[in-house]
Motif scaffolding. Structure first.
Motif, PDB file in Angstrom:
ATOM      1  N   GLU A   1      12.427   8.932  -1.681  1.00 15.51           N
ATOM      2  CA  GLU A   1      11.355   8.566  -2.719  1.00 15.51           C
ATOM      3  C   GLU A   1      10.186   7.976  -2.140  1.00 15.51           C
ATOM      4  O   GLU A   1      10.310   6.974  -1.305  1.00 15.51           O
ATOM      5  N   GLY A   2       8.773   8.464  -2.529  1.00 13.86           N
ATOM      6  CA  GLY A   2       7.753   7.776  -2.074  1.00 13.86           C
ATOM      7  C   GLY A   2       7.257   8.210  -0.549  1.00 13.86           C
ATOM      8  O   GLY A   2       7.932   9.570  -0.273  1.00 13.86           O
ATOM      9  N   THR A   3       6.466   7.741   0.098  1.00 17.88           N
ATOM     10  CA  THR A   3       5.928   8.193   1.203  1.00 17.88           C
ATOM     11  C   THR A   3       5.772   7.225   2.448  1.00 17.88           C
ATOM     12  O   THR A   3       5.900   6.080   2.118  1.00 17.88           O
TER      13      THR A   3
ATOM     14  N   SER B   1       0.721  -1.284  -0.120  1.00 16.95           N
ATOM     15  CA  SER B   1      -0.070  -0.035   0.017  1.00 16.95           C
ATOM     16  C   SER B   1       0.887   1.073  -0.043  1.00 16.95           C
ATOM     17  O   SER B   1       0.521   2.334  -0.400  1.00 16.95           O
ATOM     18  N   GLU B   2       2.200   1.131   0.585  1.00 13.54           N
ATOM     19  CA  GLU B   2       3.014   2.129   0.344  1.00 13.54           C
ATOM     20  C   GLU B   2       4.460   1.790   0.652  1.00 13.54           C
ATOM     21  O   GLU B   2       4.983   0.817   1.029  1.00 13.54           O
ATOM     22  N   ILE B   3       5.510   2.288  -0.325  1.00 14.03           N
ATOM     23  CA  ILE B   3       6.873   2.221  -0.384  1.00 14.03           C
ATOM     24  C   ILE B   3       7.665   3.636  -0.146  1.00 14.03           C
ATOM     25  O   ILE B   3       7.149   4.563  -0.700  1.00 14.03           O
TER      26      ILE B   3
ATOM     27  N   GLY C   1       3.125   6.747   5.825  1.00 16.20           N
ATOM     28  CA  GLY C   1       2.013   7.229   6.687  1.00 16.20           C
ATOM     29  C   GLY C   1       1.491   8.550   5.958  1.00 16.20           C
ATOM     30  O   GLY C   1       1.089   9.614   6.334  1.00 16.20           O
ATOM     31  N   GLY C   2       1.568   8.254   4.579  1.00 17.82           N
ATOM     32  CA  GLY C   2       0.912   9.581   3.712  1.00 17.82           C
ATOM     33  C   GLY C   2       1.815  10.794   3.555  1.00 17.82           C
ATOM     34  O   GLY C   2       1.597  11.703   2.689  1.00 17.82           O
ATOM     35  N   ARG C   3       3.270  10.662   3.925  1.00 16.26           N
ATOM     36  CA  ARG C   3       4.019  11.771   3.964  1.00 16.26           C
ATOM     37  C   ARG C   3       5.430  11.490   3.885  1.00 16.26           C
ATOM     38  O   ARG C   3       5.784  10.336   4.088  1.00 16.26           O
ATOM     39  N   CYS C   4       6.570  12.238   3.048  1.00 15.59           N
ATOM     40  CA  CYS C   4       8.033  12.028   3.327  1.00 15.59           C
ATOM     41  C   CYS C   4       8.469  12.273   4.492  1.00 15.59           C
ATOM     42  O   CYS C   4       8.337  13.607   4.892  1.00 15.59           O
ATOM     43  N   PRO C   5       9.055  11.671   5.382  1.00 17.85           N
ATOM     44  CA  PRO C   5       9.603  11.915   6.658  1.00 17.85           C
ATOM     45  C   PRO C   5      10.635  12.934   6.572  1.00 17.85           C
ATOM     46  O   PRO C   5      10.716  13.789   7.609  1.00 17.85           O
TER      47      PRO C   5
END
Length: 211
Positions: A198-200, A68-70, A202-206
């Motif tokens: 690259e990517g997110t 779902s997220e990478i 938790g919905g954001r880029c740390p």
């Protein structure tokens, strides 16, 4: 996906070291596994080799379809001390800027006879972690549950990392206990400078706004 990828990753051009790892529950060092999050750590001869892998890897495409997220961070090594699987896989780079965010990876194989003592003290050693204002992100990970553990953490700057490592009361005691009680069969501590994210997560880029 963890086991079937081993033969493929071992033959990837330019990949000098890799580890597929599970993670612990929550965002701290936890012995209980999180079966939804996994880590792929790789060391490359060059950035071009890394980019070729991320652009054309079939195994990575399979991971993407099931995720779902990478989130991927590219980083260069500042320093590395210790051993991982019998050697030190990281090589420090020259001319790395001295300011900005720092990523720390710690890793250890715990002696069988020391497991109970080690895990009994873990909650105490982490008491000062969340209160450190310079901590951006942290996650516990490992190759073998309970026995081979590691942490990945991002800090605003090197001063924040050093403040936690050497000035926080509980962590200083943990370092002293590690030396006195000889918990580890093998250990490594490495610092890196992130250069690309690259990517997110938790919905954001740390690392948003930090690079």
């Amino acid at each position: 996906m963890m086991q079937l990828a081993q033969s493929h990753l071992a033959s990837v051009a330019g990949n000098t070291f890799y580890k597929l790892m599970g993670t612990g529950r929550g965002d701290s060092f936890n012995a209980f596994p999180d079966f939804s999050i996994y880590i792929l750590l790789q060391v490359w001869r060059s950035e071009d080799h890394a980019k070729a892998f991320f652009a054309g890897s079939q195994i990575l495409d399979r991971y993407r379809k099931r995720s779902s997220e990478i989130w991927t961070t590219y980083m260069v090594n500042i320093s590395s001390h210790g051993r991982w699987s019998g050697g030190n896989p990281f090589e420090a780079r020259d001319n790395i800027k001295s300011s900005g965010p720092v990523i720390a990876i710690t890793r250890a194989t715990i002696k069988w006879q020391k497991l109970l003592d080690f895990w009994r003290y873990v909650p105490v050693s982490q008491k000062d972690l969340k209160s450190n204002s310079g901590l951006v992100y942290t996650k516990g990970m490992g190759e073998v549950p309970i026995l081979q553990m590691a942490t990945y953490s991002i800090w605003e700057d090197e001063a924040s990392l050093r403040r936690f490592a050497y000035e926080s009361e509980h962590h200083r005691v943990a370092i002293a206990k590690t030396k006195a009680l000889k918990w580890y069969k093998e250990e490594l501590f490495a610092r890196f400078r992130p250069i690309l994210s690259e990517g997110t997560w938790g919905g954001r880029c740390p690392l948003e706004g930090m690079l």
